[in-house]
Design an enzyme around this catalytic site. Structure first.
Site, short mmCIF file in Angstrom:
data_model
loop_
_atom_site.label_atom_id
_atom_site.label_comp_id
_atom_site.label_asym_id
_atom_site.label_seq_id
_atom_site.Cartn_x
_atom_site.Cartn_y
_atom_site.Cartn_z
CB SER A 39 -0.95 -0.04 1.20
OG SER A 39 -1.97 0.90 1.08
CE LYS A 91 -4.79 -2.06 0.95
NZ LYS A 91 -4.76 -0.63 0.61
CG ASP A 145 7.56 5.37 -11.46
OD1 ASP A 145 8.06 4.34 -11.96
OD2 ASP A 145 6.36 5.45 -11.14
#
Length: 721
Positions: A465, A490, A476
């Site tokens: 999460s 998740k 990224d």
């Protein structure tokens, strides 16, 4: 690595003829309460409405069958209590569950629950009845555990055979740990009696919560219902604070026992209570009547001890080293707000060659929502705590930082975003899509960077999460390296709906609904749903996607992608990764602790896949002897290599946590926490490798890896020493 099986807790009971006769008496029949019909209707309204639920489902026949299956599995996941005829009878309720939830009456759910309580009593009576005769451990037999996928037992005789093997395994574990037959009988009789007692202690609100979670969980794995007491505990866990005495409690036999004293809390400041003390009675104020709490559920005792800051509570207790007939002592403690520091961010510095790597262990993305709303000066926040640690790291001159998010199951979405902002100047962090497919981009706009230098993020399969949001954003942006295992997967966002506020009710009656309202996506457009975050440098996989994670849920949302959002990548480590991985593998092959970890993981996975354990004593003793010889050999190799000895390893003692001496068990747990951590050290070494590679080629590789920009400049320049 010893194999441990799920078993049950302990109750102090003498095995007398009177108790043997009493133990099969029927438990009190539970029935629905008036508030529950109203609560069920509210939950139904929210979960079937796309304005609230991300993936609403109509309460039709297919969903009714799913709810029934999940409810039965929640009660008897390993299929050790119900038989096939029970399941056949329960299936007749499938067509009545929709009306029950909508308000026609919750009797079908309670009938199933009451049968469960009855079956537990029957199984416990059978298990305790096996203890007089003992067992033959010379046979080539085995106990097969993990029965979730097994068929239901055809009849009681088949259950008897299963339980005989289960009890036989419990007996053998204790025998291998050095206990004699009489000690084993006493321990197991208490254990099984306590199982029945715990089930008999369950109340109507417990049964209701299990049933409503079967309904909520049928929509998606992370939607759930919390009754008022569970909701309070959840909010306190998220805020890392509560108003009470500052003690961690556990149930042991018929007492609630102090397991830990929170440093600096009211109990600690009193100087009177100690680990292992047994609570006998609780009184409110300095003169209120004392309530005897021996035999109470732990949540009921906790409710008496907690209270408003500044109020007094009196606790009558038996010291840890005193017998049950010793005179009790009494202490008056003034309640205060207590911060649960054990779950807060922690730091340390590792020395790797000539580099100093700061480590931040973050167990959860905590946030005191109420404290933030009221702008309290000291409200708990993962980001605020990490920022303070980073300031200290800069003052101490560390060369790099490892964010350790192993087993961090998530927490506040806002904290994940703000924590990312500590490492980037500004920019998007995560995309969030709601039930109407509208997408919003959340990011950092502060322009301030708390740490500009080398960064790595350490994750494992239990990182989920909010941990995945943070790790994905760092990856990224190319802001740092992600190291470890593929994460949980998740990719959904939940919110808490206060049903009392929803119903404009001033008192706590209905509880809260944790409902999935959004799905989050990486700024690069992909989702962490199912796939998680794949590390740049991988460590041995402890649990793969077929064993643990979002992909194991049969109703998890599928992986999807949306359009990426514009963001400026700070770096691209792809040119470094082959060399970093080669160095890691070469070092891991020579690192004793890392090699042993890899061996233990392989052994654990093989045992987990087998799902059986031998009931032959000679075979089990041989296994135990091999484990002991391996430990001794490893300790000898540690001595020869000048490494610290591993004092946290221990043999299976056959006991449950609440059957052990509390003081000794706490010491045992602390020793386990202090065991060597080869994964953390290797992560720091990989980060040092990256720093050294960037410094070694006088900027040529740095120019390929890191683009111009404030943060990346520091990475490249900071690598030069």
């Amino acid at each position: 690595m010893s194999l441990s099986l799920k078993r049950f807790a302990v109750l102090l009971l003498a095995l007398t003829p009177a108790l043997i006769a009493a133990r099969t008496e029927p438990a009190a029949t539970l029935a629905p309460e008036a508030n529950q019909a109203v609560t069920a209707r509210m939950v139904y309204g929210l979960l079937s409405d796309s304005r609230y639920a991300y993936a609403p489902r109509q309460l039709d026949a297919a969903l009714e069958e799913d709810i029934l299956r999940r409810y039965i599995e929640a009660l008897d996941r390993e299929k050790l209590f119900f038989v096939a005829s029970d399941i056949a009878r329960f299936e007749g309720y499938a067509g009545k569950l929709a009306e029950a939830i909508k308000g026609a009456g919750l009797e079908p759910a309670y009938d199933i629950f009451n049968v469960y309580v009855q079956r537990v009593g029957e199984r416990v009576a059978f298990a305790r009845g096996l203890l007089d005769a003992g067992f033959d451990f010379t046979q080539d037999d085995e106990w097969r555990y993990g029965r979730e996928e097994a068929p239901w037992a055809a009849d009681t005789a088949e259950l008897d055979a299963l339980w005989t093997k289960s009890v036989k395994n419990d007996w053998l574990r204790l025998k291998l740990a050095g206990r004699d037959d009489e000690q084993i009988r006493t321990t197991l009789d208490k254990r099984y009696a306590n199982l029945e007692r715990r089930v008999r202690e369950l109340r109507s609100d417990d049964a209701f919560q299990v049933f409503m979670n079967a309904y909520a969980g049928a929509l998606d794995p992370h939607t759930s219902y919390l009754n008022p007491r569970a909701a309070d505990n959840f909010m306190q866990a998220m805020s890392l604070s509560l108003e009470g005495i500052g003690a961690v409690l556990q149930r042991q036999e018929e007492y609630v026992v102090i397991r830990e004293i929170v440093p600096g809390g009211p109990a600690g400041r009193s100087g009177q209570l100690q680990v292992g003390d047994r609570i006998a009675a609780v009184g409110q104020g300095r003169n209120g009547a004392m309530t005897d709490v021996v035999g109470w559920r732990i949540d009921e005792v906790v409710q008496l001890i907690r209270g408003r800051k500044g109020t007094d509570v009196r606790i009558e207790y038996l010291p840890a080293d005193a017998g049950v007939d010793a005179p009790p002592r009494q202490v008056v403690i003034t309640r205060d707000r207590v911060r649960m520091e054990e779950q807060a961010a922690k730091s340390k510095v590792l020395e790797i060659e000539d580099r100093r790597i700061g480590v931040i262990e973050l167990p959860t993305f905590y946030l005191d929502f109420e404290g933030r709303r009221t702008n309290a000066a000291d409200y708990a926040s993962a980001t605020r705590d990490v920022a303070r640690i980073l300031e200290q790291f800069k003052a101490d001159g560390v060369d790099g930082v490892v964010m350790d998010l192993r087993s961090n199951g998530g927490g506040s979405l806002n904290e994940a975003i703000e924590l990312t902002g500590l490492f980037i100047e500004q920019g998007p962090v995560v995309q969030v899509r709601d039930a109407s497919k509208r997408t919003a981009v959340h990011g950092d706009s502060s322009g301030a960077v708390a740490w500009e230098g080398p960064l790595a993020v350490l994750v494992n399969r239990a990182s989920a999460s909010a941990s995945e949001i943070f790790a994905a954003a760092i990856q990224d942006y190319g802001r740092g390296l992600v190291i470890g295992e593929q994460t949980f997967g998740k990719g959904t966002v939940q919110t808490l709906v206060d049903l009392d506020r929803f119903a404009r009710n001033e008192n706590q009656r209905f509880g809260q609904l944790k409902v999935t309202v959004q799905e989050f996506f990486r700024i690069s457009g992909g989702s962490t749903q199912h796939r998680g975050v794949v590390p740049d440098i991988s460590f041995p996989v402890t649990l793969d996607a077929s064993e643990y994670g979002e992909s194991t849920y049969d109703n998890a949302l599928p992986y999807t992608e949306i359009q990426a959002v514009p963001y400026q990548r700070l770096g691209d480590f792809s040119a470094l990764l082959p060399e970093l991985d080669a160095r890691h593998r070469a070092r891991a092959a020579e690192d004793l602790e890392f090699r042993w970890f890899s061996e233990d993981v392989a052994k654990f996975r093989a045992e987990r896949a087998r799902k059986t354990v031998s009931l032959n004593e000679a075979e089990r003793r041989a296994d135990r002897a091999r484990d002991e010889a391996q430990r001794e050999q490893r300790q000898a190799e540690r001595r020869a290599a000048g490494l610290a000895l591993d004092e946290g390893a221990f043999d299976d003692d056959g006991l449950q946590a609440d059957e052990r001496n509390v003081v000794q068990d706490v010491a045992r747990q602390k020793a386990a926490e202090d065991r060597p951590d080869p994964l953390l050290r290797e992560s720091a070494a990989i980060l040092v490798d990256a720093v050294d590679l960037l410094a070694a080629d006088e900027g040529r590789l740095a120019a390929r890896v890191l683009r111009p920009g404030r943060t990346s400049t520091v990475w490249a320049g900071g690598a030069d020493r």
